[in-house]
Design a protein around this motif. Structure first.
Motif, PDB file in Angstrom:
ATOM      1  N   ALA A 447      45.018  46.668  34.123  1.00  0.00           N
ATOM      2  CA  ALA A 447      45.055  45.240  34.386  1.00  0.00           C
ATOM      3  C   ALA A 447      45.394  44.982  35.847  1.00  0.00           C
ATOM      4  N   ALA A 448      44.802  43.893  36.375  1.00  0.00           N
ATOM      5  CA  ALA A 448      45.044  43.569  37.787  1.00  0.00           C
ATOM      6  C   ALA A 448      46.518  43.333  38.055  1.00  0.00           C
ATOM      7  N   ILE A 449      47.204  42.745  37.085  1.00  0.00           N
ATOM      8  CA  ILE A 449      48.611  42.428  37.290  1.00  0.00           C
ATOM      9  C   ILE A 449      49.469  43.690  37.368  1.00  0.00           C
ATOM     10  N   ASP A 450      48.955  44.800  36.834  1.00  0.00           N
ATOM     11  CA  ASP A 450      49.720  46.048  36.788  1.00  0.00           C
ATOM     12  C   ASP A 450      49.295  47.040  37.854  1.00  0.00           C
ATOM     13  N   SER A 451      48.465  46.646  38.772  1.00  0.00           N
ATOM     14  CA  SER A 451      47.917  47.609  39.722  1.00  0.00           C
ATOM     15  C   SER A 451      47.917  47.022  41.121  1.00  0.00           C
ATOM     16  N   THR A 452      47.755  47.896  42.079  1.00  0.00           N
ATOM     17  CA  THR A 452      47.535  47.473  43.459  1.00  0.00           C
ATOM     18  C   THR A 452      46.247  48.115  43.946  1.00  0.00           C
ATOM     19  N   VAL A 453      45.600  47.429  44.871  1.00  0.00           N
ATOM     20  CA  VAL A 453      44.301  47.876  45.380  1.00  0.00           C
ATOM     21  C   VAL A 453      44.406  48.059  46.887  1.00  0.00           C
ATOM     22  N   SER A 454      43.761  49.098  47.364  1.00  0.00           N
ATOM     23  CA  SER A 454      43.634  49.293  48.801  1.00  0.00           C
ATOM     24  C   SER A 454      42.149  49.381  49.128  1.00  0.00           C
ATOM     25  N   LEU A 455      41.710  48.481  50.000  1.00  0.00           N
ATOM     26  CA  LEU A 455      40.297  48.459  50.379  1.00  0.00           C
ATOM     27  C   LEU A 455      39.998  49.566  51.377  1.00  0.00           C
ATOM     28  N   PRO A 506      28.168  47.946  52.030  1.00  0.00           N
ATOM     29  CA  PRO A 506      29.098  48.212  50.920  1.00  0.00           C
ATOM     30  C   PRO A 506      30.447  48.709  51.439  1.00  0.00           C
ATOM     31  N   ILE A 507      31.504  48.399  50.703  1.00  0.00           N
ATOM     32  CA  ILE A 507      32.846  48.864  51.034  1.00  0.00           C
ATOM     33  C   ILE A 507      33.369  49.716  49.889  1.00  0.00           C
ATOM     34  N   GLY A 508      34.551  50.298  50.082  1.00  0.00           N
ATOM     35  CA  GLY A 508      35.176  51.087  49.032  1.00  0.00           C
ATOM     36  C   GLY A 508      36.561  50.561  48.708  1.00  0.00           C
ATOM     37  N   TYR A 509      37.156  51.106  47.640  1.00  0.00           N
ATOM     38  CA  TYR A 509      38.526  50.736  47.297  1.00  0.00           C
ATOM     39  C   TYR A 509      39.114  51.800  46.376  1.00  0.00           C
ATOM     40  N   THR A 510      40.435  51.848  46.327  1.00  0.00           N
ATOM     41  CA  THR A 510      41.149  52.671  45.357  1.00  0.00           C
ATOM     42  C   THR A 510      42.138  51.796  44.605  1.00  0.00           C
ATOM     43  N   VAL A 511      42.459  52.214  43.383  1.00  0.00           N
ATOM     44  CA  VAL A 511      43.403  51.487  42.543  1.00  0.00           C
ATOM     45  C   VAL A 511      44.613  52.371  42.296  1.00  0.00           C
ATOM     46  N   LYS A 512      45.808  51.807  42.475  1.00  0.00           N
ATOM     47  CA  LYS A 512      47.044  52.524  42.139  1.00  0.00           C
ATOM     48  C   LYS A 512      47.586  51.942  40.841  1.00  0.00           C
ATOM     49  N   ALA A 513      47.689  52.809  39.830  1.00  0.00           N
ATOM     50  CA  ALA A 513      48.174  52.389  38.528  1.00  0.00           C
ATOM     51  C   ALA A 513      49.699  52.305  38.535  1.00  0.00           C
ATOM     52  N   ASN A 518      46.976  57.263  42.620  1.00  0.00           N
ATOM     53  CA  ASN A 518      45.822  56.617  43.239  1.00  0.00           C
ATOM     54  C   ASN A 518      44.546  57.103  42.577  1.00  0.00           C
ATOM     55  N   SER A 519      43.649  56.175  42.336  1.00  0.00           N
ATOM     56  CA  SER A 519      42.370  56.524  41.721  1.00  0.00           C
ATOM     57  C   SER A 519      41.452  57.179  42.738  1.00  0.00           C
ATOM     58  N   ASN A 520      40.296  57.546  42.253  1.00  0.00           N
ATOM     59  CA  ASN A 520      39.212  57.955  43.132  1.00  0.00           C
ATOM     60  C   ASN A 520      38.735  56.734  43.928  1.00  0.00           C
ATOM     61  N   SER A 521      37.890  56.983  44.885  1.00  0.00           N
ATOM     62  CA  SER A 521      37.315  55.899  45.678  1.00  0.00           C
ATOM     63  C   SER A 521      36.073  55.368  44.974  1.00  0.00           C
ATOM     64  N   ALA A 522      36.068  54.067  44.729  1.00  0.00           N
ATOM     65  CA  ALA A 522      34.898  53.416  44.142  1.00  0.00           C
ATOM     66  C   ALA A 522      34.276  52.491  45.189  1.00  0.00           C
ATOM     67  N   SER A 523      33.027  52.110  44.956  1.00  0.00           N
ATOM     68  CA  SER A 523      32.314  51.289  45.930  1.00  0.00           C
ATOM     69  C   SER A 523      32.111  49.868  45.410  1.00  0.00           C
ATOM     70  N   VAL A 524      31.915  48.957  46.346  1.00  0.00           N
ATOM     71  CA  VAL A 524      31.591  47.563  46.022  1.00  0.00           C
ATOM     72  C   VAL A 524      30.324  47.196  46.793  1.00  0.00           C
ATOM     73  N   THR A 525      29.313  46.734  46.054  1.00  0.00           N
ATOM     74  CA  THR A 525      28.033  46.373  46.666  1.00  0.00           C
ATOM     75  C   THR A 525      27.707  44.924  46.319  1.00  0.00           C
ATOM     76  N   ILE A 526      27.392  44.145  47.313  1.00  0.00           N
ATOM     77  CA  ILE A 526      26.977  42.751  47.117  1.00  0.00           C
ATOM     78  C   ILE A 526      25.551  42.597  47.638  1.00  0.00           C
ATOM     79  N   SER A 527      24.719  41.975  46.826  1.00  0.00           N
ATOM     80  CA  SER A 527      23.342  41.731  47.277  1.00  0.00           C
ATOM     81  C   SER A 527      23.010  40.253  47.087  1.00  0.00           C
ATOM     82  N   TYR A 528      22.278  39.748  48.023  1.00  0.00           N
ATOM     83  CA  TYR A 528      21.844  38.356  48.008  1.00  0.00           C
ATOM     84  C   TYR A 528      20.349  38.300  47.709  1.00  0.00           C
ATOM     85  N   VAL A 529      19.968  37.236  46.993  1.00  0.00           N
ATOM     86  CA  VAL A 529      18.544  36.975  46.819  1.00  0.00           C
ATOM     87  C   VAL A 529      17.981  36.598  48.188  1.00  0.00           C
TER      88      VAL A 529
END
Length: 737
Positions: A447-455, A506-513, A518-529
């Motif tokens: 849950a977002a409330i239970d974690s911290t994110v580092s971009l 695209p950027i990346g992020y990790t989640v700390k439970a 710390n989690s693995n590095s995941a990616s974030v991709t945004i695309s526009y029409v």
């Protein structure tokens, strides 16, 4: 079985009169610095074995020692005779079968205790004039051995005895046990150059019955007629179980009494040999191996935690038969089984497990734990401890529990926080210029409330901001836009820069439970029409007004009311919407364009409309009546702009790469109108009727000439009019003769 006792000989050569800088030499050629006292010199000899002789100890007297001879440590002596220091000669009551010689040369059968300088005669002095400790002031026993050629064949081999020495030392430290005893004495042949070699026997007796517990001779181990001190050592290991007191005996085994029977004796010592408990410093560490299955950067079921169990022998005794087992383990999978990785040795002749650890050595075990899906779903910490068991040489058991480090007090469990797997996120179909919000952690198992994110910014990012935890929470990518994340909300936001068109890097992020992993590095991709700005303009005749008041709708002087509606049919916001009607303005009648229409702000969001954007009036001219109508088109111009987070157009942020967005109008009303009230009929689908960009038409040809009865006929209706002419007067049609 009989035990082996070692006789150790060491050599000491004086180089100065005062005993300084003499050297201790062993047969391997190794030199040792001078000890400062008699006792330290004796201790320095420990372990310098030059030769071994066999001494038989009665089997019934053997008690298994807790450690090997090599591991035994000398305890303070229960008997020690170094004959002291000082000038002059003295007698010694422990000397047997020889007579004290107070002055002069020491003849056969005589002895004296004194310094080398006080023992007159070349055959009783040592090299450098020192005792066995290298001191010129040190005293020793000088003795001219009685031999078989003495009067009356009176030879007796025994020449020194000390009885009833306790074999039960007091004050042993906790955990220590008696392993045996070491009987040693320093010997020197003082008849330099004489052909007969001194030969002695060292004997240890049980004081209770006089039986020999052990004996060895110095034959062949280096004692020579060269005035050089050598030390003979007899180890009695293990300690006899039945004996509580011992007699020490020195025996002359060279009985001829000829040349070479002049000797010096010093530092007669009987020392307990102590076994201390083996001590293993036991640590357990771990490493997470994530490249076993699937994504090498993510923790998945089937990946491995590798444990390393390290045992370092920091004690004074060998540890035997070492075994390592897990103690407590809270993983949900199969408990790992430690196996030897390195350092195992056989130090007890093949007994037991052959996992023995010598003093100062290291034994390493390893075990792999396979992570289960249950471990990942639990998202907790795998805590565990291990036990190590080992023995001393006598089989006494010892144990310890693993520690995660060597610093923190106590046995710390080895802890492995299981990271939550971070999953790639994507948002597609966004309109260009739109701000995009992504719920980042909803697919990451926490849950977002239970974690911290580092971009993780892409290369070239600027304005990087970190929070108090050191996590990156925002940054800007030049020419693209700003990224930001707020812990607890779970929302990652991208705000494009005004005018940015395309897809952001695209950027990346990790989640700390909550467990701190710390989690693995995941990616974030945004695309526009892709931006496709479009606008549709519809021009309609909303009504015809009988401005002239003659009861005729559509004759010269009447007013045509126009409405311009626009619809944003593209996927970008539009601003600066402006209508122009050059066709209508070019006609002869009076034309007025009113824009923006009441309530219109000049902008259209994507998909907004149709909206009335302008209105116009046109006063029909006689030429329009003569032409039987008015036909014309208008056009609209706009600018593609960015959209705010609230979905509104941003007029000051035009999209890059686009020129004016224009359209020619479509007809929004039927060409004919109701001549009774001037109303018109709207076209339901302007874009699909009459072809693309068809002009707006108003037909006025259905207004007919006035008849002589004074009635103007328009279509099927007749309306009385005032301007009736007499027959023969030319008729007018809508003011046209």
């Amino acid at each position: 079985m009989p035990r082996t006792s070692a006789v150790t000989i060491s050599e000491k050569v004086a180089t100065t009169e005062n005993g300084d800088n003499f050297r201790l030499v062993t047969r391997d050629g190794e030199e040792h610095s001078r000890p400062s006292t008699k006792l330290s010199f004796r201790n320095a000899l420990k372990g310098l074995a030059l030769a071994s002789l066999t001494a038989t100890i009665p089997a019934q007297a053997i008690a298994q020692a807790a450690c090997s001879v090599a591991d035994m440590v000398e305890f303070p002596s229960v008997y020690y005779e170094d004959f002291g220091t000082g000038s002059g000669r003295t007698m010694n009551n422990d000397v047997l079968n020889h007579t004290f010689q107070p002055t002069g040369g020491i003849q056969d059968d005589w002895y004296a205790v004194g310094r080398s300088a006080d023992l007159s005669g070349a055959y009783m002095q040592t090299l450098g004039g020192v005792d066995a400790d290298g001191e010129t002031e040190g005293r020793y026993l000088g003795i001219n051995m009685r031999g078989k050629n003495e009067p009356g064949n009176s030879w007796q081999g025994e020449f020194y005895r000390q009885n009833n020495i306790s074999m039960v030392p007091s004050g042993l430290p906790s955990g220590a046990s008696l392993g045996g005893f070491r009987f040693s004495t320093a010997l020197v042949g003082t008849c330099a150059g004489c052909e007969d070699v001194p030969n002695f026997t060292l004997i240890i007796e049980d004081s209770s019955n006089g039986s020999q517990l052990a004996s060895d001779t110095s034959s062949g181990i280096g004692v020579a007629n060269d005035d050089v001190w050598r030390t003979a050592t007899l180890d009695v290991v293990p300690a006899p179980a039945s004996a509580t007191a011992a007699n020490l005996v020195l025996f002359n085994s060279q009985p001829e009494g000829d040349n070479g029977n002049d000797v010096g004796v010093d530092n007669i010592s009987f020392v307990p040999l102590v076994c201390y408990s083996p001590v293993l410093d036991f640590t357990k560490t771990e490493v997470l191996i994530t490249n076993v299955v699937g994504d090498p950067d993510a923790v998945e079921a089937g990946d491995v935690i590798r444990y390393t169990f390290t045992a370092v022998n920091s004690g004074s005794a060998t540890a035997y038969n070492v075994a390592v087992t897990e103690n407590s383990f809270n993983g949900l999978g199969a408990i790992p089984v430690p196996v030897v990785f390195s350092g195992a040795a056989d130090l007890d002749g093949g007994n037991g497990t052959n996992t023995d650890v010598a003093v100062g050595a290291t034994l390493v075990y390893r075990a792999d734990y396979v992570i289960t899906q249950g471990d990942i779903d639990a998202g907790g910490i795998i805590n565990n401890l291990a036990d190590i068991a080992y023995e001393d040489l006598a089989g006494n058991p010892f144990s310890d529990t693993s520690d995660d480090d060597d610093v923190t007090s106590g046995d710390q469990p080895t802890s492995t926080p299981v990271p939550v797997p971070a999953v790639d996120d994507a948002s597609s179909g966004n309109a260009q210029g739109d701000t995009v919000n992504i719920t980042l952690t909803n697919n990451d198992g926490v849950a977002a409330i239970d974690s911290t994110v580092s971009l993780i910014p892409p290369s070239g990012a600027i304005g990087v901001v970190t929070d108090g935890n050191g996590d990156i929470i925002s940054f800007t990518v030049p020419n693209q836009g700003a990224w930001s994340y707020t812990d607890g909300s779970g929302i990652l936001q991208f705000v494009p820069l005004a005018g940015f068109a395309g897809n952001p890097t695209p950027i990346g992020y990790t989640v700390k439970a909550p467990n701190g992993a710390n989690s693995n590095s995941a990616s974030v991709t945004i695309s526009y029409v892709p931006s496709v700005p479009e606008i549709e303009l519809v021009k309609s005749v909303s009504s015809v007004a009988d401005t002239s008041g003659n009861g005729i709708f559509g004759d010269a002087g009447d007013t045509v009311n126009y409405t311009f509606t626009a619809e944003n049919t593209g996927n970008t916001a539009l601003a600066g919407i402006t209508v122009s009607d050059t066709d209508l303005a070019a006609l002869s009648g009076a034309f007025t364009l009113n824009q923006p229409a009441a309530g219109f702000d000049g902008d259209l969001a994507a998909g907004e409309g149709p909206v009335t954007v302008a209105t116009a009036t046109y006063v029909l001219h006689v030429s329009d009546v003569a032409a039987r109508g008015v036909t014309n088109s208008a056009d609209v111009t706009s600018t593609a702009v960015a959209t705010s987070a609230g979905g509104d157009p941003v007029p000051g942020a035009p999209l890059l790469g686009f020129g004016p967005i224009v359209d020619d109008s479509d007809a929004g009303s039927e060409a004919s109108f109701d001549t009774q009230d001037g109303s018109t009929t709207p076209i339901s689908n302007p874009a699909g009727t009459g072809g693309p960009d068809d002009p707006t038409v108003l037909n006025i040809s259905n207004v007919v000439a006035l008849d002589d009865s004074g009635t103007a006929t328009s279509g099927t209706s007749s309306t009385p009019v005032a301007n009736v002419t007499t027959e023969g007067t030319p008729d007018t049609v809508n003011g046209v003769a």
